[in-house]
Design a protein around this motif. Structure first.
Motif, PDB file in Angstrom:
ATOM      1  N   SER A   1       0.868  -1.291   0.003  1.00  0.00           N
ATOM      2  CA  SER A   1       0.072  -0.051  -0.089  1.00  0.00           C
ATOM      3  C   SER A   1       0.800   1.222   0.013  1.00  0.00           C
ATOM      4  O   SER A   1       0.194   2.426  -0.325  1.00  0.00           O
ATOM      5  N   LEU A   2       2.186   1.062   0.385  1.00  0.00           N
ATOM      6  CA  LEU A   2       3.048   2.230   0.226  1.00  0.00           C
ATOM      7  C   LEU A   2       3.693   2.664  -0.791  1.00  0.00           C
ATOM      8  O   LEU A   2       4.267   3.573  -1.128  1.00  0.00           O
ATOM      9  N   ILE A   3       3.752   1.533  -1.734  1.00  0.00           N
ATOM     10  CA  ILE A   3       4.216   1.566  -3.241  1.00  0.00           C
ATOM     11  C   ILE A   3       3.522   2.439  -4.159  1.00  0.00           C
ATOM     12  O   ILE A   3       2.160   2.207  -4.304  1.00  0.00           O
ATOM     13  N   ASN A   4       4.033   3.536  -4.709  1.00  0.00           N
ATOM     14  CA  ASN A   4       3.305   4.239  -5.795  1.00  0.00           C
ATOM     15  C   ASN A   4       4.612   4.926  -6.741  1.00  0.00           C
ATOM     16  O   ASN A   4       5.727   4.915  -6.306  1.00  0.00           O
ATOM     17  N   PRO A   5       4.064   5.030  -7.947  1.00  0.00           N
ATOM     18  CA  PRO A   5       5.334   5.741  -8.846  1.00  0.00           C
ATOM     19  C   PRO A   5       6.085   6.882  -8.552  1.00  0.00           C
ATOM     20  O   PRO A   5       7.174   6.862  -8.932  1.00  0.00           O
ATOM     21  N   LYS A   6       5.389   7.800  -7.686  1.00  0.00           N
ATOM     22  CA  LYS A   6       6.304   8.877  -7.248  1.00  0.00           C
ATOM     23  C   LYS A   6       7.488   8.561  -6.046  1.00  0.00           C
ATOM     24  O   LYS A   6       8.338   9.428  -5.853  1.00  0.00           O
ATOM     25  N   ARG A   7       7.145   7.676  -5.747  1.00  0.00           N
ATOM     26  CA  ARG A   7       8.341   7.001  -4.580  1.00  0.00           C
ATOM     27  C   ARG A   7       9.473   6.065  -5.085  1.00  0.00           C
ATOM     28  O   ARG A   7       8.907   5.115  -5.710  1.00  0.00           O
ATOM     29  N   LYS A   8      10.681   6.410  -5.001  1.00  0.00           N
ATOM     30  CA  LYS A   8      11.517   5.730  -5.659  1.00  0.00           C
ATOM     31  C   LYS A   8      12.040   4.155  -4.666  1.00  0.00           C
ATOM     32  O   LYS A   8      12.146   4.286  -3.416  1.00  0.00           O
ATOM     33  N   ARG A   9      11.887   3.087  -5.292  1.00  0.00           N
ATOM     34  CA  ARG A   9      12.140   1.873  -4.366  1.00  0.00           C
ATOM     35  C   ARG A   9      13.782   1.786  -4.475  1.00  0.00           C
ATOM     36  O   ARG A   9      14.109   1.721  -5.592  1.00  0.00           O
ATOM     37  N   VAL A  10      14.505   1.463  -3.588  1.00  0.00           N
ATOM     38  CA  VAL A  10      15.917   1.587  -3.642  1.00  0.00           C
ATOM     39  C   VAL A  10      16.343   0.168  -2.682  1.00  0.00           C
ATOM     40  O   VAL A  10      15.703  -0.226  -1.727  1.00  0.00           O
ATOM     41  N   LEU A  11      17.614  -0.190  -3.105  1.00  0.00           N
ATOM     42  CA  LEU A  11      18.167  -1.552  -2.387  1.00  0.00           C
ATOM     43  C   LEU A  11      19.596  -1.461  -2.207  1.00  0.00           C
ATOM     44  O   LEU A  11      20.264  -0.550  -2.754  1.00  0.00           O
ATOM     45  N   ILE A  12      20.079  -2.053  -1.414  1.00  0.00           N
ATOM     46  CA  ILE A  12      21.571  -2.267  -0.995  1.00  0.00           C
ATOM     47  C   ILE A  12      22.046  -3.150  -1.901  1.00  0.00           C
ATOM     48  O   ILE A  12      22.028  -4.532  -1.694  1.00  0.00           O
ATOM     49  N   PRO A  13      22.924  -3.090  -3.165  1.00  0.00           N
ATOM     50  CA  PRO A  13      23.142  -4.063  -3.987  1.00  0.00           C
ATOM     51  C   PRO A  13      24.303  -5.000  -3.079  1.00  0.00           C
ATOM     52  O   PRO A  13      25.071  -4.730  -2.519  1.00  0.00           O
ATOM     53  N   SER A  14      24.173  -6.449  -3.480  1.00  0.00           N
ATOM     54  CA  SER A  14      25.078  -7.400  -3.067  1.00  0.00           C
ATOM     55  C   SER A  14      26.144  -7.376  -4.039  1.00  0.00           C
ATOM     56  O   SER A  14      26.010  -7.411  -5.230  1.00  0.00           O
ATOM     57  N   ASN A  15      27.298  -7.821  -3.725  1.00  0.00           N
ATOM     58  CA  ASN A  15      28.512  -8.253  -4.312  1.00  0.00           C
ATOM     59  C   ASN A  15      28.716  -9.656  -4.587  1.00  0.00           C
ATOM     60  O   ASN A  15      29.645 -10.237  -4.970  1.00  0.00           O
ATOM     61  N   GLU A  16      27.733 -10.340  -3.904  1.00  0.00           N
ATOM     62  CA  GLU A  16      27.949 -11.737  -3.923  1.00  0.00           C
ATOM     63  C   GLU A  16      27.861 -12.501  -5.368  1.00  0.00           C
ATOM     64  O   GLU A  16      26.886 -12.225  -6.052  1.00  0.00           O
TER      65      GLU A  16
END
Lengths: 254, 254
Positions: free
Chosen positions: A216-231
């Motif tokens: 319910s918090l996800i919408n197009p104006k909010r950027k989804r970000v992650l911590i990339p893995s180097n594995e």
């Protein structure tokens, strides 16, 4: 030091429960260093201190200090190795959303539904370390004044302004005042946090440990970000929620 | 599924203790997702699986699986809310220091004396996520195969090569092979981790939660680094050890 009264014991027992903490607007801090910090910092108002009978404390206490039998203190303690001292403190008042709207730049941390007390405490500790503007506690988040949370903040309880409530409502109001919302979300489609342009006013939203960000918090104006893995080979599923939040905070601050 | 034998129970009870884990070269993994991961990944060899009588497991088990009464599993479990499944696994063999000397580039995490199992597990989890070359466990570090540590790694136990022993001896050998040592140390005189030049081969050493880096590890060729705070007034003493390590790992990797 006078011995604690029965009314003190009754209150201390009640403060183990969220509903009584909220009703009384009081909470407990435990441990020699933790109580010392709270007395030193002066950010949190200390109502009374309870010390194990015969225990020497290396710093000056309040006038309002009482002695308690060791057994009683151990019973009231939330830890496996009680340190013979605890304090009843006044819960700081939540801030109003309006105060945050007018901030010129900064970072706010919002917890969507963090349930592990250790994780929430650690997030509060890191957010305080990085001088964030506020903590927002969304519904489903463990109580920030829960004894385990307070212990995990390692003295950072009360350092940051805070506000609890419906996260979508709060976020929309902030977005109307030029705050950009980042959703920390390890699912496909999220961008590496170090690849997105920096923003002057960032709200970092952290999801639940197992289920991630609430849809319910996800919408197009909010950027989804992650911590990339180097594995190389994908054997590790995710980072710990407090670790991911902390790295994200470092990244948006540097 | 055959019922567990008395010899199984005896072994499972023993594996709660470090000396028996080391003698038998076995350790326990608990929980539905954790056992699934270890069976899927194939990194750790699973000897046998124990399931609560009557409990349905959604994935295929080993031929070597046994049923156990709920009470018995709860007794053997290290958690407050046991999930009705645990596995006995073979401890992976430590690597030799020579293998690390010849690596061309990378990052190694060394724990000086991390004592909190949750912190160690979280550090292993993050180091695995970032694809580090190895974990070095210095004397005084809690056992990496302690059930609480294994749980906190969230499936990352055994992903990275590891070595235990005298940290100064190991570090000196690595330094002789062009590894640069960074000591994560919040004390005055340390440099902000993002202000130091990047190195091709970095060993990041993490100290004890309360006492920091052991003074015997400090020498002029080793850089002391910290995670700088943005906090205006100094009320927060430090970051959590696993958080500080994780931010440092992110910083040296990015």
């Amino acid at each position: 030091m006078k011995p604690a009264l029965n009314s003190h014991l009754k209150l201390l027992r009640k403060l183990g429960q969220r509903k009584y903490r909220e009703k009384e607007q009081l909470f407990m801090i435990e441990g020699e260093r933790a109580v010392e910090q709270v007395l030193e910092n002066g950010i949190i108002e200390v109502e009374s201190v309870f010390v194990e009978e015969g225990k020497a404390i290396s710093y000056p206490l309040l006038a309002n200090s009482f002695s308690l039998l060791k057994d009683m203190l151990n019973e009231l303690s939330d830890t496996e190795s009680p340190q013979g001292i605890l304090a009843i403190c006044k819960m700081p008042k939540p801030i109003s959303i309006e105060g945050l709207c007018n901030v010129e730049s900064g970072v706010i941390v919002a917890t969507n539904a963090i349930q592990d007390p250790g994780n929430l405490g650690t997030i509060i500790r890191t957010a305080s370390w990085f001088g964030c503007n506020a903590m927002l506690f969304g519904k489903g988040t463990v109580d920030a004044f829960n004894p385990k949370v307070v212990r995990s903040t390692a003295g950072a309880t009360g350092v940051l302004p805070y506000l609890g409530g419906d996260l979508n409502e709060i976020l929309e109001q902030l977005e109307g005042n030029d705050w950009d919302v980042l959703l920390l979300d390890g699912n496909p489609g999220s961008q590496p946090i170090n690849k997105i342009p920096k923003s002057k006013k960032t709200v970092l939203v952290v999801g639940n440990e197992a289920n991630g960000i609430d849809t319910s918090l996800i919408n197009p104006k909010r950027k989804r970000v992650l911590i990339p893995s180097n594995e190389g080979i994908k054997t590790v599923e995710s980072l710990n929620a407090a670790v991911a939040t902390s790295i994200a905070l470092w990244s948006v601050n540097n």
